[in-house]
Design an enzyme around this catalytic site. Sequence first.
Site, PDB file in Angstrom:
ATOM      1  N   LYS A 156     -59.221 -22.798  32.857  1.00  0.00           N
ATOM      2  CA  LYS A 156     -59.130 -23.581  31.606  1.00  0.00           C
ATOM      3  C   LYS A 156     -59.083 -25.037  31.632  1.00  0.00           C
ATOM      4  O   LYS A 156     -59.024 -25.873  30.596  1.00  0.00           O
ATOM      5  CB  LYS A 156     -57.991 -23.142  30.764  1.00  0.00           C
TER       6      LYS A 156
ATOM      7  N   ARG B 112     -63.674 -13.648   8.627  1.00  0.00           N
ATOM      8  CA  ARG B 112     -63.279 -14.900   8.044  1.00  0.00           C
ATOM      9  C   ARG B 112     -64.461 -15.694   7.907  1.00  0.00           C
ATOM     10  O   ARG B 112     -65.150 -16.031   8.581  1.00  0.00           O
ATOM     11  CB  ARG B 112     -62.092 -15.854   8.974  1.00  0.00           C
TER      12      ARG B 112
ATOM     13  N   ARG C 170     -68.008 -17.891  22.107  1.00  0.00           N
ATOM     14  CA  ARG C 170     -67.044 -17.734  21.203  1.00  0.00           C
ATOM     15  C   ARG C 170     -65.991 -18.851  21.311  1.00  0.00           C
ATOM     16  O   ARG C 170     -65.625 -19.377  22.204  1.00  0.00           O
ATOM     17  CB  ARG C 170     -66.208 -16.409  21.364  1.00  0.00           C
TER      18      ARG C 170
ATOM     19  N   GLU D 219     -64.926 -19.157  25.135  1.00  0.00           N
ATOM     20  CA  GLU D 219     -65.142 -18.168  25.703  1.00  0.00           C
ATOM     21  C   GLU D 219     -66.470 -17.938  25.812  1.00  0.00           C
ATOM     22  O   GLU D 219     -67.379 -17.634  24.941  1.00  0.00           O
ATOM     23  CB  GLU D 219     -64.718 -16.784  24.858  1.00  0.00           C
TER      24      GLU D 219
HETATM   25  N1  LIG Z   1     -50.763 -23.512  21.925  1.00  0.00           N
HETATM   26  C1  LIG Z   1     -50.452 -22.501  21.199  1.00  0.00           C
HETATM   27  N2  LIG Z   1     -50.089 -22.340  19.878  1.00  0.00           N
HETATM   28  C2  LIG Z   1     -49.865 -21.305  19.369  1.00  0.00           C
HETATM   29  N3  LIG Z   1     -50.359 -19.929  19.800  1.00  0.00           N
HETATM   30  C3  LIG Z   1     -50.854 -20.099  20.955  1.00  0.00           C
HETATM   31  C4  LIG Z   1     -50.810 -21.123  21.854  1.00  0.00           C
HETATM   32  N4  LIG Z   1     -51.611 -20.915  22.811  1.00  0.00           N
HETATM   33  C5  LIG Z   1     -51.813 -19.668  22.844  1.00  0.00           C
HETATM   34  N5  LIG Z   1     -51.490 -19.122  21.866  1.00  0.00           N
HETATM   35  C6  LIG Z   1     -51.455 -17.747  21.324  1.00  0.00           C
HETATM   36  O1  LIG Z   1     -51.784 -16.895  22.503  1.00  0.00           O
HETATM   37  C7  LIG Z   1     -52.899 -16.179  22.630  1.00  0.00           C
HETATM   38  C8  LIG Z   1     -53.608 -16.290  23.988  1.00  0.00           C
HETATM   39  O2  LIG Z   1     -53.934 -17.649  24.593  1.00  0.00           O
HETATM   40  P1  LIG Z   1     -55.345 -18.213  24.614  1.00  0.00           P
HETATM   41  O3  LIG Z   1     -55.324 -19.512  24.936  1.00  0.00           O
HETATM   42  O4  LIG Z   1     -56.218 -17.765  23.689  1.00  0.00           O
HETATM   43  O5  LIG Z   1     -55.656 -17.461  26.208  1.00  0.00           O
HETATM   44  P2  LIG Z   1     -56.227 -16.156  26.654  1.00  0.00           P
HETATM   45  O6  LIG Z   1     -56.893 -15.636  25.255  1.00  0.00           O
HETATM   46  O7  LIG Z   1     -57.415 -16.700  27.435  1.00  0.00           O
HETATM   47  O8  LIG Z   1     -55.155 -15.254  27.126  1.00  0.00           O
HETATM   48  C9  LIG Z   1     -53.946 -16.995  21.370  1.00  0.00           C
HETATM   49  O9  LIG Z   1     -54.582 -15.992  20.909  1.00  0.00           O
HETATM   50  C10 LIG Z   1     -52.638 -17.489  20.546  1.00  0.00           C
HETATM   51  O10 LIG Z   1     -52.313 -16.472  19.647  1.00  0.00           O
HETATM   52 MG   LIG Z   2     -57.578 -16.230  23.606  1.00  0.00          MG
END
Ligand SMILES: Nc1ncnc2c1ncn2[C@@H]1O[C@H](COP(=O)(O)OP(=O)(O)O)[C@@H](O)[C@H]1O
Ligand SMILES: [Mg+2]
Length: 288
Positions: free
Chosen positions: A95, A220, A246, A262
Amino acid sequence: MSAGFRVALASVAAARTLDEDLPELLSALGTAGIAAQVCDWDDPAVDWSTFECVLLRSTWDYTQRLAEFLAWCERVTAMTRLLNPLELVRWNCDKHYLRDLAERGVPIVETCFIESGEAADAFPDYAEFVVKPAVSAGSRDTRRHVRAARAEAIAHVQHLLDQGRSVIVQPYIDAVDSAGETALVYFDGAFSHAIRKGPLLQRASGATELLFATEQIDPRTPTQAEHDVAQRVLKALSFPVPLYARIDLLPTPDGPRLLELELIEPSLFFDHAEGSAARLVSQLIQRL
Ligand SMILES: Nc1ncnc2c1ncn2[C@@H]1O[C@H](COP(=O)(O)OP(=O)(O)O)[C@@H](O)[C@H]1O
Ligand SMILES: [Mg+2]
Protein backbone atom coordinates in the site's frame (compact mmCIF):
# COMPACT_ATOMS: atom_id res chain seq x y z
CA MET A 1 -11.18 -15.27 -32.61
CA SER A 2 -11.19 -16.87 -29.22
CA ALA A 3 -11.60 -20.54 -30.17
CA GLY A 4 -8.79 -22.74 -28.95
CA PHE A 5 -7.57 -20.40 -26.25
CA ARG A 6 -6.84 -21.79 -22.83
CA VAL A 7 -6.99 -19.53 -19.81
CA ALA A 8 -5.95 -20.43 -16.26
CA LEU A 9 -7.81 -18.75 -13.42
CA ALA A 10 -5.30 -18.59 -10.59
CA SER A 11 -6.77 -19.26 -7.17
CA VAL A 12 -5.64 -21.14 -4.08
CA ALA A 13 -7.19 -24.16 -2.36
CA ALA A 14 -8.48 -22.18 0.64
CA ALA A 15 -10.12 -19.54 -1.59
CA ARG A 16 -11.80 -21.65 -4.26
CA THR A 17 -15.13 -22.00 -2.50
CA LEU A 18 -15.02 -18.39 -1.26
CA ASP A 19 -14.44 -16.80 -4.65
CA GLU A 20 -17.97 -15.89 -5.69
CA ASP A 21 -16.76 -14.56 -9.04
CA LEU A 22 -15.53 -17.93 -10.31
CA PRO A 23 -18.87 -19.44 -11.46
CA GLU A 24 -19.87 -16.32 -13.44
CA LEU A 25 -16.43 -15.96 -14.94
CA LEU A 26 -16.24 -19.62 -15.97
CA SER A 27 -19.65 -19.35 -17.55
CA ALA A 28 -18.79 -16.14 -19.46
CA LEU A 29 -15.52 -17.68 -20.69
CA GLY A 30 -17.39 -20.80 -21.79
CA THR A 31 -19.91 -18.71 -23.70
CA ALA A 32 -17.02 -17.01 -25.48
CA GLY A 33 -15.57 -20.39 -26.44
CA ILE A 34 -12.55 -20.12 -24.17
CA ALA A 35 -11.42 -23.19 -22.25
CA ALA A 36 -10.79 -22.13 -18.68
CA GLN A 37 -9.34 -24.03 -15.78
CA VAL A 38 -9.17 -22.99 -12.15
CA CYS A 39 -5.66 -23.73 -10.84
CA ASP A 40 -4.00 -23.19 -7.48
CA TRP A 41 -1.10 -20.79 -7.96
CA ASP A 42 1.06 -22.88 -5.64
CA ASP A 43 0.30 -26.22 -7.33
CA PRO A 44 3.66 -27.49 -8.67
CA ALA A 45 1.88 -29.90 -11.04
CA VAL A 46 0.42 -27.12 -13.18
CA ASP A 47 2.18 -26.43 -16.48
CA TRP A 48 1.43 -22.72 -16.89
CA SER A 49 3.03 -22.65 -20.33
CA THR A 50 0.05 -24.60 -21.72
CA PHE A 51 -2.20 -21.56 -21.18
CA GLU A 52 -2.41 -18.48 -23.41
CA CYS A 53 -3.03 -16.46 -20.29
CA VAL A 54 -3.01 -16.76 -16.51
CA LEU A 55 -5.64 -14.53 -14.98
CA LEU A 56 -5.09 -13.75 -11.32
CA ARG A 57 -8.41 -14.43 -9.67
CA SER A 58 -8.32 -15.40 -5.99
CA THR A 59 -4.70 -15.91 -4.92
CA TRP A 60 -5.86 -14.62 -1.58
CA ASP A 61 -3.01 -15.90 0.59
CA TYR A 62 -0.36 -13.95 -1.32
CA THR A 63 0.09 -11.29 1.36
CA GLN A 64 1.33 -13.95 3.77
CA ARG A 65 3.63 -15.49 1.15
CA LEU A 66 4.66 -12.43 -0.79
CA ALA A 67 8.19 -13.38 -1.87
CA GLU A 68 7.02 -16.81 -2.98
CA PHE A 69 4.06 -15.31 -4.82
CA LEU A 70 6.15 -12.70 -6.65
CA ALA A 71 8.66 -15.39 -7.64
CA TRP A 72 5.76 -17.42 -9.05
CA CYS A 73 4.48 -14.36 -10.95
CA GLU A 74 7.97 -14.00 -12.45
CA ARG A 75 8.04 -17.65 -13.53
CA VAL A 76 4.60 -17.41 -15.10
CA THR A 77 5.55 -14.20 -16.89
CA ALA A 78 8.52 -15.98 -18.45
CA MET A 79 6.18 -18.70 -19.78
CA THR A 80 2.96 -16.95 -20.75
CA ARG A 81 0.90 -13.80 -20.26
CA LEU A 82 0.05 -12.87 -16.67
CA LEU A 83 -2.91 -10.54 -16.10
CA ASN A 84 -2.66 -8.11 -14.57
CA PRO A 85 1.06 -8.08 -15.46
CA LEU A 86 3.99 -8.56 -13.14
CA GLU A 87 5.00 -4.90 -12.93
CA LEU A 88 1.50 -3.96 -11.79
CA VAL A 89 1.50 -6.77 -9.22
CA ARG A 90 4.87 -5.66 -7.86
CA TRP A 91 3.68 -2.07 -7.44
CA ASN A 92 0.19 -2.86 -6.17
CA CYS A 93 1.05 -5.52 -3.55
CA ASP A 94 2.22 -2.90 -1.06
CA LYS A 95 0.00 0.00 0.00
CA HIS A 96 2.97 2.37 -0.31
CA TYR A 97 1.47 2.84 -3.80
CA LEU A 98 -0.95 5.22 -2.04
CA ARG A 99 1.95 7.60 -1.56
CA ASP A 100 2.81 7.49 -5.29
CA LEU A 101 -0.80 8.24 -6.19
CA ALA A 102 -1.02 11.09 -3.65
CA GLU A 103 2.12 12.61 -5.17
CA ARG A 104 0.35 12.50 -8.54
CA GLY A 105 -2.60 14.45 -7.14
CA VAL A 106 -5.02 11.63 -6.26
CA PRO A 107 -7.04 12.38 -3.11
CA ILE A 108 -6.27 9.48 -0.76
CA VAL A 109 -7.41 8.77 2.78
CA GLU A 110 -4.90 10.53 5.05
CA THR A 111 -2.15 7.93 5.52
CA CYS A 112 0.84 7.80 7.85
CA PHE A 113 3.51 5.17 7.15
CA ILE A 114 5.66 3.73 9.92
CA GLU A 115 8.69 1.84 8.69
CA SER A 116 10.81 -0.72 10.50
CA GLY A 117 13.30 1.06 12.74
CA GLU A 118 10.89 3.95 13.32
CA ALA A 119 9.05 4.59 16.59
CA ALA A 120 5.75 2.73 16.94
CA ASP A 121 4.06 5.86 18.31
CA ALA A 122 5.11 8.09 15.38
CA PHE A 123 1.59 8.88 14.23
CA PRO A 124 -0.83 11.76 14.82
CA ASP A 125 -3.14 11.96 17.83
CA TYR A 126 -6.33 10.85 16.07
CA ALA A 127 -9.56 10.46 18.05
CA GLU A 128 -10.23 7.23 16.22
CA PHE A 129 -7.92 5.48 13.77
CA VAL A 130 -7.04 2.34 11.87
CA VAL A 131 -3.78 0.38 12.02
CA LYS A 132 -3.01 -2.03 9.19
CA PRO A 133 0.04 -3.62 7.58
CA ALA A 134 1.22 -2.03 4.32
CA VAL A 135 1.03 -5.47 2.73
CA SER A 136 -2.44 -6.67 3.57
CA ALA A 137 -5.72 -7.88 2.17
CA GLY A 138 -9.04 -9.09 3.47
CA SER A 139 -8.79 -6.84 6.55
CA ARG A 140 -6.26 -9.24 8.09
CA ASP A 141 -4.31 -7.67 10.98
CA THR A 142 -6.35 -4.49 10.48
CA ARG A 143 -7.74 -2.92 13.66
CA ARG A 144 -9.75 0.13 14.60
CA HIS A 145 -8.57 1.98 17.72
CA VAL A 146 -9.72 4.92 19.86
CA ARG A 147 -7.55 7.61 21.46
CA ALA A 148 -8.24 6.30 24.97
CA ALA A 149 -6.65 3.00 23.95
CA ARG A 150 -3.67 4.53 22.14
CA ALA A 151 -1.24 2.36 24.15
CA GLU A 152 -2.96 -0.71 22.81
CA ALA A 153 -2.73 0.66 19.27
CA ILE A 154 0.99 1.37 19.69
CA ALA A 155 1.46 -2.22 20.85
CA HIS A 156 -0.36 -3.35 17.70
CA VAL A 157 1.96 -1.21 15.54
CA GLN A 158 5.01 -2.56 17.40
CA HIS A 159 3.82 -6.12 16.93
CA LEU A 160 3.62 -5.61 13.16
CA LEU A 161 6.98 -3.80 13.04
CA ASP A 162 8.55 -6.70 14.97
CA GLN A 163 7.41 -9.00 12.16
CA GLY A 164 9.39 -6.84 9.75
CA ARG A 165 6.29 -5.25 8.26
CA SER A 166 5.67 -1.61 7.36
CA VAL A 167 2.60 -0.18 9.04
CA ILE A 168 -0.12 2.23 7.99
CA VAL A 169 -2.09 4.46 10.36
CA GLN A 170 -5.14 6.33 9.06
CA PRO A 171 -7.88 8.33 10.73
CA TYR A 172 -11.04 6.27 10.95
CA ILE A 173 -13.37 7.65 8.28
CA ASP A 174 -16.61 7.39 10.22
CA ALA A 175 -18.92 8.19 7.31
CA VAL A 176 -18.26 4.58 6.28
CA ASP A 177 -20.57 3.53 9.11
CA SER A 178 -23.58 5.05 7.34
CA ALA A 179 -22.63 5.54 3.69
CA GLY A 180 -20.34 2.51 3.35
CA GLU A 181 -17.40 2.11 1.00
CA THR A 182 -17.82 2.40 -2.78
CA ALA A 183 -15.92 0.05 -5.06
CA LEU A 184 -15.84 0.98 -8.76
CA VAL A 185 -14.85 -1.75 -11.21
CA TYR A 186 -13.14 -0.90 -14.51
CA PHE A 187 -12.31 -3.21 -17.38
CA ASP A 188 -9.66 -1.91 -19.75
CA GLY A 189 -10.20 1.61 -18.42
CA ALA A 190 -13.97 1.58 -18.99
CA PHE A 191 -16.34 1.75 -16.02
CA SER A 192 -18.29 -1.50 -15.64
CA HIS A 193 -20.17 -1.39 -12.33
CA ALA A 194 -19.96 -0.44 -8.69
CA ILE A 195 -20.97 -1.83 -5.34
CA ARG A 196 -21.43 -0.56 -1.82
CA LYS A 197 -19.56 -2.41 0.89
CA GLY A 198 -20.74 -1.95 4.46
CA PRO A 199 -18.27 -1.00 7.24
CA LEU A 200 -15.96 -3.83 8.29
CA LEU A 201 -14.27 -2.68 11.47
CA GLN A 202 -16.07 -2.69 14.81
CA ARG A 203 -14.93 -0.20 17.40
CA ALA A 204 -12.58 -1.66 19.99
CA SER A 205 -13.70 -1.18 23.56
CA GLY A 206 -10.82 -1.19 26.05
CA ALA A 207 -8.60 -4.18 25.56
CA THR A 208 -11.27 -6.28 23.91
CA GLU A 209 -10.38 -8.11 20.72
CA LEU A 210 -12.12 -6.70 17.69
CA LEU A 211 -14.86 -8.44 15.85
CA PHE A 212 -15.12 -8.35 12.10
CA ALA A 213 -18.43 -7.82 10.42
CA THR A 214 -19.37 -9.98 7.48
CA GLU A 215 -19.09 -8.15 4.17
CA GLN A 216 -22.40 -6.57 3.24
CA ILE A 217 -22.42 -5.95 -0.53
CA ASP A 218 -25.10 -4.11 -2.52
CA PRO A 219 -25.12 -2.62 -6.01
CA ARG A 220 -24.45 1.13 -6.04
CA THR A 221 -24.60 3.94 -8.56
CA PRO A 222 -21.51 6.07 -7.92
CA THR A 223 -21.76 9.83 -7.62
CA GLN A 224 -20.12 12.06 -10.22
CA ALA A 225 -17.47 12.94 -7.61
CA GLU A 226 -16.69 9.23 -7.15
CA HIS A 227 -16.41 8.72 -10.91
CA ASP A 228 -14.07 11.72 -11.07
CA VAL A 229 -11.75 10.43 -8.34
CA ALA A 230 -11.69 6.96 -9.93
CA GLN A 231 -10.72 8.54 -13.28
CA ARG A 232 -7.93 10.43 -11.57
CA VAL A 233 -6.63 7.17 -10.08
CA LEU A 234 -6.56 5.48 -13.50
CA LYS A 235 -4.89 8.51 -15.13
CA ALA A 236 -2.24 8.56 -12.40
CA LEU A 237 -1.05 5.01 -13.18
CA SER A 238 2.41 4.84 -14.68
CA PHE A 239 1.52 1.58 -16.46
CA PRO A 240 -0.52 0.63 -19.52
CA VAL A 241 -4.27 0.48 -18.84
CA PRO A 242 -4.94 -2.59 -16.66
CA LEU A 243 -7.36 -5.28 -17.82
CA TYR A 244 -9.20 -5.00 -14.51
CA ALA A 245 -9.09 -2.49 -11.69
CA ARG A 246 -11.15 -1.99 -8.58
CA ILE A 247 -11.08 1.40 -6.94
CA ASP A 248 -12.30 1.55 -3.34
CA LEU A 249 -13.37 4.96 -2.06
CA LEU A 250 -14.44 6.24 1.34
CA PRO A 251 -16.65 9.31 1.78
CA THR A 252 -15.02 12.19 3.67
CA PRO A 253 -16.09 15.80 4.34
CA ASP A 254 -13.63 16.74 1.53
CA GLY A 255 -15.23 14.37 -0.93
CA PRO A 256 -14.47 10.77 -1.85
CA ARG A 257 -10.95 9.58 -1.12
CA LEU A 258 -9.04 6.52 -2.24
CA LEU A 259 -8.77 3.78 0.40
CA GLU A 260 -7.42 1.07 -1.83
CA LEU A 261 -6.65 0.34 -5.47
CA GLU A 262 -6.95 -3.35 -6.27
CA LEU A 263 -5.07 -4.55 -9.34
CA ILE A 264 -4.07 -8.05 -8.29
CA GLU A 265 -6.88 -10.37 -7.17
CA PRO A 266 -9.92 -8.26 -6.33
CA SER A 267 -13.41 -9.57 -5.79
CA LEU A 268 -15.23 -8.15 -8.81
CA PHE A 269 -18.81 -8.77 -7.64
CA PHE A 270 -20.02 -10.12 -10.98
CA ASP A 271 -23.23 -11.39 -9.40
CA HIS A 272 -24.20 -7.82 -8.48
CA ALA A 273 -23.96 -6.51 -12.05
CA GLU A 274 -25.52 -8.39 -14.93
CA GLY A 275 -23.25 -8.81 -17.92
CA SER A 276 -20.14 -7.70 -16.05
CA ALA A 277 -18.28 -11.03 -16.36
CA ALA A 278 -18.93 -10.96 -20.12
CA ARG A 279 -17.50 -7.44 -20.28
CA LEU A 280 -14.27 -8.60 -18.65
CA VAL A 281 -14.09 -11.59 -20.98
CA SER A 282 -14.57 -9.45 -24.09
CA GLN A 283 -11.72 -7.17 -22.99
CA LEU A 284 -9.60 -10.23 -22.24
CA ILE A 285 -10.20 -11.56 -25.75
CA GLN A 286 -8.91 -8.26 -27.17
CA ARG A 287 -5.62 -8.97 -25.46
CA LEU A 288 -5.17 -12.60 -26.46
N1 LIG B 1 -9.23 4.64 7.40
C1 LIG B 1 -10.31 3.85 7.46
N2 LIG B 1 -11.51 4.35 7.85
C2 LIG B 1 -12.60 3.56 7.92
N3 LIG B 1 -12.60 2.24 7.64
C3 LIG B 1 -11.43 1.70 7.24
C4 LIG B 1 -10.24 2.46 7.12
N4 LIG B 1 -9.25 1.65 6.71
C5 LIG B 1 -9.81 0.43 6.56
N5 LIG B 1 -11.11 0.44 6.89
C6 LIG B 1 -12.04 -0.70 6.87
O1 LIG B 1 -11.27 -1.88 6.82
C7 LIG B 1 -11.48 -2.58 5.59
C8 LIG B 1 -10.16 -3.15 5.08
O2 LIG B 1 -9.22 -2.12 4.86
P1 LIG B 1 -8.54 -1.90 3.45
O3 LIG B 1 -7.72 -0.65 3.54
O4 LIG B 1 -9.56 -1.96 2.38
O5 LIG B 1 -7.51 -3.11 3.35
P2 LIG B 1 -7.65 -4.59 2.73
O6 LIG B 1 -8.99 -4.69 2.06
O7 LIG B 1 -6.52 -4.67 1.76
O8 LIG B 1 -7.50 -5.49 3.90
C9 LIG B 1 -12.13 -1.56 4.68
O9 LIG B 1 -12.98 -2.21 3.75
C10 LIG B 1 -12.90 -0.66 5.63
O10 LIG B 1 -14.18 -1.22 5.98
MG1 LIG C 1 -10.19 -3.41 1.02
